[in-house]
Motif scaffolding. Structure first.
Motif, PDB file in Angstrom:
ATOM      1  N   ASP A  99      31.859  47.715  72.957  1.00 10.83           N
ATOM      2  CA  ASP A  99      31.656  47.958  74.388  1.00 10.83           C
ATOM      3  C   ASP A  99      30.938  46.803  75.085  1.00 10.83           C
ATOM      4  OD1 ASP A  99      32.805  50.530  74.062  1.00 10.83           O
ATOM      5  OD2 ASP A  99      30.872  51.323  73.420  1.00 10.83           O
ATOM      6  N   VAL A 100      31.317  45.587  74.743  1.00  9.11           N
ATOM      7  CA  VAL A 100      30.751  44.416  75.411  1.00  9.11           C
ATOM      8  C   VAL A 100      31.649  44.062  76.600  1.00  9.11           C
ATOM      9  CG1 VAL A 100      30.076  41.998  75.182  1.00  9.11           C
ATOM     10  CG2 VAL A 100      29.769  43.572  73.257  1.00  9.11           C
ATOM     11  N   ASP A 101      31.101  44.167  77.804  1.00 10.42           N
ATOM     12  CA  ASP A 101      31.893  43.915  79.008  1.00 10.42           C
ATOM     13  C   ASP A 101      32.295  42.448  79.119  1.00 10.42           C
ATOM     14  OD1 ASP A 101      31.580  46.557  79.670  1.00 10.42           O
ATOM     15  OD2 ASP A 101      29.846  46.203  80.967  1.00 10.42           O
ATOM     16  N   GLU A 102      33.342  42.204  79.885  1.00 10.38           N
ATOM     17  CA  GLU A 102      33.847  40.851  80.087  1.00 10.38           C
ATOM     18  C   GLU A 102      32.794  39.942  80.706  1.00 10.38           C
ATOM     19  OE1 GLU A 102      35.849  37.405  80.253  1.00 10.38           O
ATOM     20  OE2 GLU A 102      36.388  39.187  79.088  1.00 10.38           O
ATOM     21  N   GLN A 103      31.888  40.514  81.507  1.00  8.14           N
ATOM     22  CA  GLN A 103      30.868  39.688  82.152  1.00  8.14           C
ATOM     23  C   GLN A 103      30.022  38.948  81.126  1.00  8.14           C
ATOM     24  OE1 GLN A 103      28.595  43.418  83.558  1.00  8.14           O
ATOM     25  NE2 GLN A 103      26.967  41.898  83.373  1.00  8.14           N
ATOM     26  N   PHE A 104      29.787  39.579  79.963  1.00  6.19           N
ATOM     27  CA  PHE A 104      28.983  38.938  78.927  1.00  6.19           C
ATOM     28  C   PHE A 104      29.774  37.843  78.227  1.00  6.19           C
ATOM     29  CE2 PHE A 104      27.194  43.326  79.202  1.00  6.19           C
ATOM     30  CZ  PHE A 104      25.965  42.964  79.735  1.00  6.19           C
ATOM     31  N   TYR A 105      31.075  38.045  78.078  1.00  2.07           N
ATOM     32  CA  TYR A 105      31.925  36.984  77.539  1.00  2.07           C
ATOM     33  C   TYR A 105      31.963  35.803  78.504  1.00  2.07           C
ATOM     34  CZ  TYR A 105      33.693  39.828  73.683  1.00  2.07           C
ATOM     35  OH  TYR A 105      33.798  40.571  72.534  1.00  2.07           O
ATOM     36  N   ALA A 106      32.001  36.109  79.797  1.00  2.00           N
ATOM     37  CA  ALA A 106      32.009  35.051  80.806  1.00  2.00           C
ATOM     38  C   ALA A 106      30.716  34.242  80.746  1.00  2.00           C
ATOM     39  CB  ALA A 106      32.200  35.650  82.196  1.00  2.00           C
ATOM     40  N   GLU A 107      29.583  34.932  80.577  1.00  2.00           N
ATOM     41  CA  GLU A 107      28.307  34.224  80.475  1.00  2.00           C
ATOM     42  C   GLU A 107      28.257  33.375  79.214  1.00  2.00           C
ATOM     43  OE1 GLU A 107      25.847  33.715  82.359  1.00  2.00           O
ATOM     44  OE2 GLU A 107      26.126  35.134  83.993  1.00  2.00           O
ATOM     45  N   ALA A 108      28.824  33.900  78.120  1.00  2.00           N
ATOM     46  CA  ALA A 108      28.845  33.142  76.866  1.00  2.00           C
ATOM     47  C   ALA A 108      29.651  31.858  77.033  1.00  2.00           C
ATOM     48  CB  ALA A 108      29.419  33.999  75.744  1.00  2.00           C
ATOM     49  N   ARG A 109      30.828  31.981  77.660  1.00  2.00           N
ATOM     50  CA  ARG A 109      31.655  30.788  77.878  1.00  2.00           C
ATOM     51  C   ARG A 109      30.980  29.823  78.851  1.00  2.00           C
ATOM     52  NH1 ARG A 109      35.835  34.854  77.396  1.00  2.00           N
ATOM     53  NH2 ARG A 109      35.714  35.289  79.639  1.00  2.00           N
ATOM     54  N   ALA A 110      30.277  30.372  79.833  1.00  2.00           N
ATOM     55  CA  ALA A 110      29.567  29.518  80.799  1.00  2.00           C
ATOM     56  C   ALA A 110      28.447  28.743  80.106  1.00  2.00           C
ATOM     57  CB  ALA A 110      29.007  30.370  81.935  1.00  2.00           C
ATOM     58  N   LEU A 111      27.771  29.385  79.161  1.00  2.00           N
ATOM     59  CA  LEU A 111      26.699  28.708  78.434  1.00  2.00           C
ATOM     60  C   LEU A 111      27.243  27.568  77.583  1.00  2.00           C
ATOM     61  CD1 LEU A 111      23.823  28.373  77.472  1.00  2.00           C
ATOM     62  CD2 LEU A 111      24.177  30.274  75.875  1.00  2.00           C
ATOM     63  N   VAL A 112      28.358  27.815  76.893  1.00  2.00           N
ATOM     64  CA  VAL A 112      28.981  26.770  76.078  1.00  2.00           C
ATOM     65  C   VAL A 112      29.390  25.586  76.960  1.00  2.00           C
ATOM     66  CG1 VAL A 112      31.021  26.211  74.691  1.00  2.00           C
ATOM     67  CG2 VAL A 112      29.745  28.323  74.255  1.00  2.00           C
ATOM     68  N   LYS A 113      29.929  25.895  78.132  1.00  2.00           N
ATOM     69  CA  LYS A 113      30.331  24.832  79.063  1.00  2.00           C
ATOM     70  C   LYS A 113      29.129  24.071  79.589  1.00  2.00           C
ATOM     71  CE  LYS A 113      32.991  24.009  83.296  1.00  2.00           C
ATOM     72  NZ  LYS A 113      33.814  24.621  84.371  1.00  2.00           N
ATOM     73  N   ALA A 114      28.073  24.794  79.951  1.00  2.00           N
ATOM     74  CA  ALA A 114      26.872  24.144  80.476  1.00  2.00           C
ATOM     75  C   ALA A 114      26.214  23.247  79.427  1.00  2.00           C
ATOM     76  CB  ALA A 114      25.876  25.203  80.959  1.00  2.00           C
ATOM     77  N   ALA A 115      26.329  23.658  78.152  1.00  2.00           N
ATOM     78  CA  ALA A 115      25.753  22.854  77.067  1.00  2.00           C
ATOM     79  C   ALA A 115      26.593  21.619  76.767  1.00  2.00           C
ATOM     80  CB  ALA A 115      25.606  23.704  75.811  1.00  2.00           C
ATOM     81  N   GLY A 116      27.833  21.590  77.304  1.00  2.00           N
ATOM     82  CA  GLY A 116      28.712  20.449  77.072  1.00  2.00           C
ATOM     83  C   GLY A 116      29.324  20.428  75.689  1.00  2.00           C
ATOM     84  N   TRP A 117      29.446  21.602  75.080  1.00  2.00           N
ATOM     85  CA  TRP A 117      29.943  21.683  73.717  1.00  2.00           C
ATOM     86  C   TRP A 117      31.468  21.728  73.673  1.00  2.00           C
ATOM     87  CZ3 TRP A 117      26.116  26.098  72.037  1.00  2.00           C
ATOM     88  CH2 TRP A 117      24.838  25.540  71.901  1.00  2.00           C
ATOM     89  N   THR A 118      32.040  21.083  72.669  1.00  2.00           N
ATOM     90  CA  THR A 118      33.473  21.105  72.430  1.00  2.00           C
ATOM     91  C   THR A 118      33.788  22.166  71.392  1.00  2.00           C
ATOM     92  OG1 THR A 118      33.678  18.746  72.928  1.00  2.00           O
ATOM     93  CG2 THR A 118      35.463  19.771  71.660  1.00  2.00           C
TER      94      THR A 118
END
Length: 219
Positions: A99-118
């Protein structure tokens, strides 16, 4: 070497070695007689790794088997590392991923992007990160990707230090073994160091002059 020598050199009992053989954690030796087999030096290395993952790392027999089989794949160093890492259990229990909402997946992807990770291909750690976001939110810590970014930078520094220690090593299995052992065994050490550092910071910031280390005041 015979199984008795394998036991002596590894410190693992013969009964346990036989159990690992039955479970497929170790390759079968070369039979030299009806009830005897010879094992190469590589079996000793694999036995020590299996024992470490199980006895110290707390992995199950099934999880250890997945890790060891992943490391047997004849692929590149990068692929070997991915296979071995993904064979490990998630940092969060299975129920945390429900029951993990999409908003949390969006935040996870945003964090990876903000960190500049490939991130190449699918990774199970996006789901783990989303589960972590949800766990924080469930107790009222609605941290965004920007809130977690400083922690991501610390994690990146630790990861860089991990692989800096492998400089000059070319054997992909050796590199993968080191990465797995660090992941399984060093994480509790890092967590302990963090708690000690928190104790230090708490003492520096909040402990009054003359106050006991356990938080009690002086009489």
């Amino acid at each position: 070497m015979k199984i008795s020598e394998l036991s002596r050199r590894s410190g693992v009992s013969i009964a346990t070695i036989k159990y690992y053989l039955r479970e497929g954690l170790l390759p079968p030796g070369e039979h030299t007689a009806r009830n005897q087999a010879e094992y190469p030096e590589s079996t000793l290395r694999r036995l020590r790794l299996a024992r470490t993952l199980i006895a110290v790392g707390g992995l199950s027999i099934a999880a250890t088997g997945k890790v060891l089989r992943a490391m047997d794949e004849p692929v590149t160093i990068f692929r070997t590392l991915g296979l071995a890492h993904y064979a490990l259990s998630s940092p969060f229990p299975d129920e945390a991923h429900e029951d993990v909402d999409e908003q949390f997946y969006a935040e996870a992807r945003a964090l990876v992007k903000a960190a500049g990770w490939t991130i190449v291909g699918d990774t199970p750690y996006i789901a783990s990160l989303a589960a972590g976001h949800k766990a924080l939110a469930d107790i009222g810590l609605n941290w965004s990707a920007q809130d977690l970014l400083p922690y991501a930078k610390l994690a990146h520094a630790a990861a860089r230090l991990d692989f800096d220690q492998d400089a000059g090593i070319e054997d992909r299995i050796d590199i993968a073994e080191r990465a797995i052992v660090r992941t399984v065994l060093l994480e509790p050490v890092l967590a302990t160091l963090r708690r000690l550092a928190q104790e230090h910071e708490a003492a520096q910031r909040y402990q009054s002059t003359g106050q006991a280390a356990d938080g009690g005041g002086s009489e």
